[in-house]
Structure formats: structure tokens, C-alpha cells
Design a protein around this motif. Structure first.
Motif, short mmCIF file in Angstrom:
data_model
loop_
_atom_site.label_atom_id
_atom_site.label_comp_id
_atom_site.label_asym_id
_atom_site.label_seq_id
_atom_site.Cartn_x
_atom_site.Cartn_y
_atom_site.Cartn_z
N CYS A 21 0.81 -1.22 0.00
CA CYS A 21 0.00 0.00 0.00
C CYS A 21 0.84 1.27 0.00
O CYS A 21 0.41 2.32 -0.48
CB CYS A 21 -0.96 0.00 1.19
SG CYS A 21 -0.20 0.44 2.78
N GLY A 22 2.05 1.17 0.55
CA GLY A 22 2.95 2.33 0.54
C GLY A 22 2.73 3.31 1.69
O GLY A 22 3.54 4.22 1.87
N VAL A 23 1.66 3.15 2.46
CA VAL A 23 1.39 4.14 3.51
C VAL A 23 1.29 3.55 4.93
O VAL A 23 1.33 4.30 5.89
CB VAL A 23 0.10 4.95 3.21
CG1 VAL A 23 0.28 5.77 1.95
CG2 VAL A 23 -1.11 4.05 3.10
N CYS A 24 1.19 2.23 5.05
CA CYS A 24 1.08 1.67 6.41
C CYS A 24 2.45 1.74 7.10
O CYS A 24 3.47 2.03 6.48
CB CYS A 24 0.55 0.23 6.37
SG CYS A 24 1.74 -0.99 5.80
N CYS A 27 5.14 -0.53 5.54
CA CYS A 27 5.61 0.00 4.25
C CYS A 27 6.55 1.17 4.47
O CYS A 27 7.60 1.28 3.85
CB CYS A 27 4.42 0.46 3.40
SG CYS A 27 3.61 -0.88 2.50
N CYS A 42 3.48 -5.48 4.48
CA CYS A 42 2.39 -4.50 4.38
C CYS A 42 1.09 -5.05 4.98
O CYS A 42 0.71 -6.18 4.74
CB CYS A 42 2.16 -4.17 2.89
SG CYS A 42 0.71 -3.13 2.63
N GLU A 43 0.42 -4.19 5.74
CA GLU A 43 -0.83 -4.61 6.38
C GLU A 43 -2.00 -4.63 5.40
O GLU A 43 -3.04 -5.22 5.69
CB GLU A 43 -1.14 -3.65 7.54
CG GLU A 43 -0.15 -3.85 8.70
CD GLU A 43 0.01 -2.60 9.56
OE1 GLU A 43 -0.89 -1.74 9.55
OE2 GLU A 43 1.06 -2.49 10.24
ZN LIG Z 1 1.49 -1.06 3.43
#
Ligand SMILES: [Zn+2]
Ligand SMILES: [Zn+2]
Length: 342
Positions: A94-97, A100, A108-109
Motif C-alpha cells: 500500500c505504501g502508507v502503512c 511500508c 504490508c498490512e
Molecule cells: Zn502497506
């Protein structure tokens, strides 16, 4: 335009049926399947309707180890062009958790990993005549001698490379790999790239040991007969069999202060010689999928510094998917079975 797709409706319910690939966005690419390797997790979905904790809750197109040929590109695509043969990274963190953002994208969650029932709606996979991917997932391979089958091995090789990264420095190390299936052989190839001095592969099947030797392992040992000969000999053990007995072998095989990397999927509960971990200060670490090793895997396949050709044991047309799955499940005949477009 619909494309034939391998679709699992539940355990032992595999259908080859048409599906319509999604519309192309500006950065999307429509691909024709090059080759798609059948993985252990695909087999679990087919045999049991689940892979570990991930249960099929709607029809699932499996497949995450594929290469493709670019058919059409969105208006703003720059990374590939029609006709390119590409390796496909199936991983969409996702790039934001939090995981990440600390750089451990494989943890990644909210991971979207194609061909997986880990999320709902499921992340549909690559066992289809045609599918759409974002351009960032694709890397063109321009060497004409490198086959679509080899290119499709980039994902499992990235898993082997990640296991080796989790093992720490291997320059000059003595390495044991338990399990001579695809991931075990990829781990052996990766250990060689990382400078291991001695690589031994243990398995209970002769065919797997032959494969391990074919990809450059120094020795193949029967884990069921000769495990005692392995004791206390290795700096690192990579457990790629997913078998409790193999884990026991690994714990006995590493020297004091050695490290064991668990990359195979074990049953939910296994006996574990934990006191040996304590008294000999062993490190026991997990390795899950890959994190940043995909491009390295593609580069190693392009140059054949990792020569995966011996591992591709059969290629069958997508329409014969059920036969291909049955063949892939038979370890006495198969290492990597791939589906192809034809
Ligand atoms: Zn993530
Ligand atoms: Zn896989």
C-alpha cells in the motif's frame, strides 16, 4: 474482449472460463500471458480451497509467477511498449502503512498480492490469456535467448534471494537448504550469488536432489536417511521444505550461533527443539515473499547468472490447467510446471 482464465470456485473446482480484463487506465498495460508457473500456494487453493489462513470466498484466478507480452498500453505508459516481453512483479504494497513506511513492504498490512485470497474482494491472478497490470509492475527483458518461461521464474527467484538476505552475509558460508523444490533450488541459486562456499540440499526425493545439483548445489543428501551426517556442520540453514522433520534437521545442522531461515510453509503446529535454540544461541527467522529483490532476480535471469532452465519441467496450454495442476502436484515428475497461452 474476454480472455480464458483459470478460475477456482472452491476446492477441486477448477474451471477454464472467459473473463473480461479491466479497462486500461493511463498507466495500465494489457498483457498476453507468456508463461505462468504453478506454485505451492496455487496448489493449496486448488486442493483445499485455501492456502494457510487465506480462504477462497469468491471465484479466484490464481497465479502470481508469470511473464507476459505487451499487447496494448495506456496513454501515459513509458516503461514498456507493445511487443515487449516482460517480467511481472505481483506485489502491490500500500505504501502508507507503518511497515511500508519503514521499508518492509512485504509485511504490508494492506498488501494486494495478485492471485491471492488474502484480501476480499480477492486479488485476481495471472492464469489468464490476458490481464491488465500497472506499468510499474513490469520490467522488459530484451535478451531474445531468454525464454518467457525463464522470465516467469523471476518471482520465485526473488523469494530465494529474500531468504538469503534474511540469512545475513553468506560470503564463504556453509549453507544447508532443506527442500529441493522450486523455492529450495532458488535459495540455492541465490546462496551461490551471495558467495556461499558450500551449498548442500537435503530432500527425501531423488528427483529433487537431481534438480538441486543441476542448479549448482555442491551436494544433495537424503534427509530421510542421512540427516545425522548433517549435524553441526553449517553456518546457515534455509528451511524450504515446509516439513516439520526438515525443520528439526535444520536445528541440528547449524553450528553454535548459527542461523535458520524459515521460508517454507509449515503446518500450523510443529514440534520445535527450542532448547537447542536457547543453549546454542541460534537465530530462527522468517522470510516471507520478497522485498526489493525482484529487479535483482530479473537481472540474474537476463544474464543467466541464475540459470533456472533445469527447473522448468513442463509447459501446458492454459486450457489444460487441471492436468497441469495435477502434474505440478506430483513431485516425482515435476519441479516447475507452467501454463502458457497456446
Ligand atoms: Zn502497506
Ligand atoms: Zn509462488
Amino acid at each position: 474482449m474476454s480472455a480464458l482464465s483459470v478460475t477456482l470456485h472452491g476446492a477441486r473446482d477448477l474451471r477454464v472460463e472467459p473473463r473480461v480484463p479491466r479497462e486500461l487506465g493511463p498507466h495500465d498495460v494489457r498483457l498476453r500471458l507468456g508463461a505462468g508457473g504453478i506454485c505451492g500456494s496455487d496448489l493449496h487453493y486448488w486442493q483445499h480451497g485455501r492456502a494457510g489462513a487465506f480462504v477462497i470466498r469468491e471465484p479466484l484466478v490464481p497465479g502470481h509467477e508469470a511473464s507476459g507480452v505487451v499487447q496494448a498500453i495506456g496513454a501515459e505508459v513509458t516503461r514498456v511498449k507493445p511487443g515487449d516481453r516482460v517480467a511481472i512483479d505481483p506485489s502491490h504494497p500500500c505504501g502508507v502503512c507503518a511497515r511500508c513506511r519503514e521499508g518492509r513492504m512485504n509485511l504490508c498490512e494492506r498488501m494486494h498480492f495478485v492471485g491471492s485470497a488474502s484480501v476480499f474482494p480477492h486479488a485476481q491472478g495471472l492464469f489468464a490469456q490476458a490481464f491488465v497490470m500497472h506499468e510499474r509492475q513490469l520490467t522488459a527483458v530484451t535478451e531474445p535467448e531468454v525464454s518467457l518461461g525463464e522470465i516467469a521464474c523471476a518471482e520465485p527467484l526473488s523469494v530465494g534471494l529474500h531468504a538469503v538476505r534474511r540469512a545475513g552475509h553468506l560470503l564463504g558460508a556453509r549453507v544447508l537448504v532443506t527442500g529441493g523444490g522450486t523455492i529450495g533450488c532458488m535459495a540455492a541459486l541465490a546462496a551461490r550469488l551471495a558467495g556461499a562456499a558450500e551449498i548442500t540440499v537435503a530432500d527425501i526425493a531423488e528427483r529433487a536432489l537431481e534438480m538441486a545439483r543441476a542448479v549448482g548445489a555442491d551436494a544433495g543428501v537424503r534427509g530421510d536417511r542421512d540427516a545425522a551426517s548433517l549435524a553441526d556442520r553449517f553456518d546457515v540453514a534455509i528451511e524450504a521444505a515446509g516439513a516439520p522433520a526438515a525443520l528439526t534437521t535444520c536445528v541440528a545442522a547449524v553450528r553454535r550461533g548459527g542461523r535458520i531461515v524459515q521460508v517454507g510453509t509449515l503446518p500450523e503446529e510443529v514440534p520445535f527443539p527450542a532448547n537447542r535454540v536457547m543453549a546454542r544461541e541460534l537465530d530462527y527467522v522468517g522470510a516471507f515473499r520478497a522485498n526489493g529483490e525482484f529487479d535483482l532476480a530479473v537481472a540474474a535471469i537476463r544474464t543467466r547468472r541464475a540459470d533456472v532452465r533445469p527447473l522448468i519441467s513442463a509447459q501446458l496450454p492454459l486450457a489444460r490447467a487441471e492436468e497441469a495442476f495435477a502434474l505440478a502436484a506430483d513431485r516425482s515428475r515435476s519441479t516447475k510446471v507452467q501454463l502458457i497461452y497456446e
